[in-house]
Enzyme design. Structure first.
Site, mmCIF file in Angstrom:
data_model
loop_
_atom_site.group_PDB
_atom_site.id
_atom_site.type_symbol
_atom_site.label_atom_id
_atom_site.label_comp_id
_atom_site.label_asym_id
_atom_site.label_seq_id
_atom_site.Cartn_x
_atom_site.Cartn_y
_atom_site.Cartn_z
ATOM 1 N N MET A 30 61.999 29.650 23.779
ATOM 2 C CA MET A 30 60.778 30.469 23.716
ATOM 3 C C MET A 30 60.348 30.895 25.123
ATOM 4 O O MET A 30 59.189 31.264 25.339
ATOM 5 C CB MET A 30 59.662 29.700 23.009
ATOM 6 C CG MET A 30 60.035 29.374 21.563
ATOM 7 S SD MET A 30 58.613 29.177 20.507
ATOM 8 C CE MET A 30 57.846 27.768 21.266
ATOM 9 N N HIS A 37 65.910 23.809 30.121
ATOM 10 C CA HIS A 37 66.593 24.923 29.455
ATOM 11 C C HIS A 37 67.894 25.270 30.208
ATOM 12 O O HIS A 37 68.936 25.508 29.592
ATOM 13 C CB HIS A 37 65.707 26.171 29.431
ATOM 14 C CG HIS A 37 64.422 26.027 28.676
ATOM 15 N ND1 HIS A 37 63.201 25.998 29.288
ATOM 16 C CD2 HIS A 37 64.177 25.927 27.337
ATOM 17 C CE1 HIS A 37 62.239 25.891 28.374
ATOM 18 N NE2 HIS A 37 62.805 25.835 27.183
ATOM 19 N N GLN A 61 56.177 29.812 13.904
ATOM 20 C CA GLN A 61 56.223 28.351 14.021
ATOM 21 C C GLN A 61 54.962 27.780 14.671
ATOM 22 O O GLN A 61 54.877 26.575 14.915
ATOM 23 C CB GLN A 61 57.461 27.904 14.785
ATOM 24 C CG GLN A 61 57.452 28.180 16.275
ATOM 25 C CD GLN A 61 58.790 27.858 16.890
ATOM 26 O OE1 GLN A 61 59.789 28.508 16.625
ATOM 27 N NE2 GLN A 61 58.836 26.826 17.724
ATOM 28 N N GLY A 149 67.835 20.653 22.620
ATOM 29 C CA GLY A 149 67.467 19.490 23.421
ATOM 30 C C GLY A 149 66.996 18.306 22.590
ATOM 31 O O GLY A 149 66.289 18.483 21.591
HETATM 32 P P1 AMP Z 1 61.588 25.721 23.761
HETATM 33 O O1 AMP Z 1 61.686 26.908 24.653
HETATM 34 O O2 AMP Z 1 60.551 24.729 24.185
HETATM 35 O O3 AMP Z 1 61.535 26.090 22.298
HETATM 36 O O4 AMP Z 1 62.945 24.924 23.947
HETATM 37 C C1 AMP Z 1 64.188 25.551 23.778
HETATM 38 C C2 AMP Z 1 65.259 24.493 23.783
HETATM 39 O O5 AMP Z 1 65.226 23.788 25.002
HETATM 40 C C3 AMP Z 1 65.060 23.458 22.663
HETATM 41 O O6 AMP Z 1 66.325 23.121 22.107
HETATM 42 C C4 AMP Z 1 64.461 22.298 23.407
HETATM 43 O O7 AMP Z 1 64.696 21.045 22.796
HETATM 44 C C5 AMP Z 1 65.163 22.399 24.746
HETATM 45 N N1 AMP Z 1 64.395 21.710 25.790
HETATM 46 C C6 AMP Z 1 63.082 21.858 26.044
HETATM 47 N N2 AMP Z 1 62.718 21.007 27.035
HETATM 48 C C7 AMP Z 1 63.819 20.304 27.382
HETATM 49 C C8 AMP Z 1 64.089 19.265 28.315
HETATM 50 N N3 AMP Z 1 63.143 18.771 29.098
HETATM 51 N N4 AMP Z 1 65.343 18.792 28.395
HETATM 52 C C9 AMP Z 1 66.323 19.277 27.594
HETATM 53 N N5 AMP Z 1 66.144 20.257 26.681
HETATM 54 C C10 AMP Z 1 64.906 20.758 26.577
#
Ligand code: AMP
Length: 284
Positions: A30, A37, A61, A149
């Site tokens: 996102m 990321h 969501q 993640g």
């Molecule tokens: P988001 O942009 O928050 O929806 O996250 C996108 C992807 O990045 C998802 O698969 C998250 O689980 C992963 N993610 C977010 N924060 C972390 C982190 N600190 N370490 C590893 N993966 C992450």
């Protein structure tokens, strides 16, 4: 790095990649990207894939409209970061491209209790929204491997179930959580922490680490839960839940012998920022 806003243009490019017999590793995000990321992109590249990253703040969501409104958006910085870490393709569509008005895109999934516990209990409808956007993005990108993640542990369990329900050939890879030097799990929401709450926030990971030590020393799940909730509260934060659950069913465990994989998952308010984190207490 190639960048596309329009599905057709993205798909033309991906088709040309497929002709080079390469596998596609997909990283949905996102935006408001950070090193966590970037690590997903790097892992996908390291495992030999062409990397496709999407940036899309999915409105379906967000159960709280204020959370959607306040969600950080940093597209220019994100594009620079992705280019720097060697992402091959960025998909950054407008909402109307993902959810066109004239098309009904609303698959319903049956997650049983997986989407009603923990995050699901506090964010009703959240995981149906996640499944809706991930399934839509998978239709668009058609990757071989999906990188997500561990930080969003419940989300990975939901997506795994979704892939099974769709009978999808896509493989899900769960990547480790990247943390700041003081242990705070990296999150797009961390930029919204006040200096005071930023200082208090590492208590979340400290509580998880303590839970692991207590588990290794034979304490019961209910004792560990109580100690963790107290530790987080004493640090000036407000825990919503701190649950010890089976890694597959996400159901609370009564004894450590009952499950092969056990995860401690927590959600905590640091001021008006909601943080989530987790750790494997057994297996993993
Ligand atoms: P988001 O942009 O928050 O929806 O996250 C996108 C992807 O990045 C998802 O698969 C998250 O689980 C992963 N993610 C977010 N924060 C972390 C982190 N600190 N370490 C590893 N993966 C992450």
């Amino acid at each position: 790095m190639f960048s596309f806003e329009i599905i057709k243009q993205l798909q033309t490019h991906i088709t040309s990649l497929r002709h080079q017999r390469t596998t596609i590793g997909f990283i949905p995000t996102m935006g408001a990207l950070h090193a966590g990321h970037a690590a997903l992109v790097q892992q996908a590249a390291h495992e030999g894939n062409q990397t496709v990253c999407s940036i899309f703040v999915n409105p379906t969501q967000f159960n709280d409209p204020r959370d959607l409104e306040k969600y950080p958006r940093t597209p220019h910085k994100d594009i620079a970061l992705l280019a720097k870490v060697g992402c091959d393709v960025l998909f950054i569509p407008p909402v109307a491209e993902v959810y066109p008005e004239n098309e009904v895109i609303n698959r319903a999934f049956d997650f049983g209790h997986l989407d009603t516990v923990m995050e699901g209990a506090f964010r009703p409808g959240h995981f149906q929204g996640v499944a809706q956007v991930v399934s839509r993005l998978l239709d668009i990108v058609q990757p071989d491997i999906l990188y997500m993640g561990q930080k969003d542990y419940q989300q990975t369990v939901i997506v795994k179930s979704m892939l099974q329900q769709l009978d999808s050939p896509v493989r899900l890879v769960r990547c480790p959580t990247l943390r700041e030097a003081d242990g705070l799990a990296m999150s797009s929401r961390n930029v919204r922490l006040t200096p005071d709450f930023r200082q208090k926030a590492p208590a979340v990971y400290q509580a998880l680490l303590q839970a692991k030590t207590l588990a290794d020393n034979g304490h019961s799940p209910s004792e560990i839960q109580q100690i963790a909730l107290e530790k987080i509260t004493n640090a000036g934060l407000k825990p919503e839940y701190f649950d010890l659950v089976d890694g597959e069913t996400l159901l609370p465990i009564a004894r450590f012998n009952d499950s092969k994989n056990i995860v401690a998952c927590t959600a905590v308010w640091a001021g008006d920022v909601r943080l989530i984190d987790n750790i494997f207490l057994k297996g993993g």
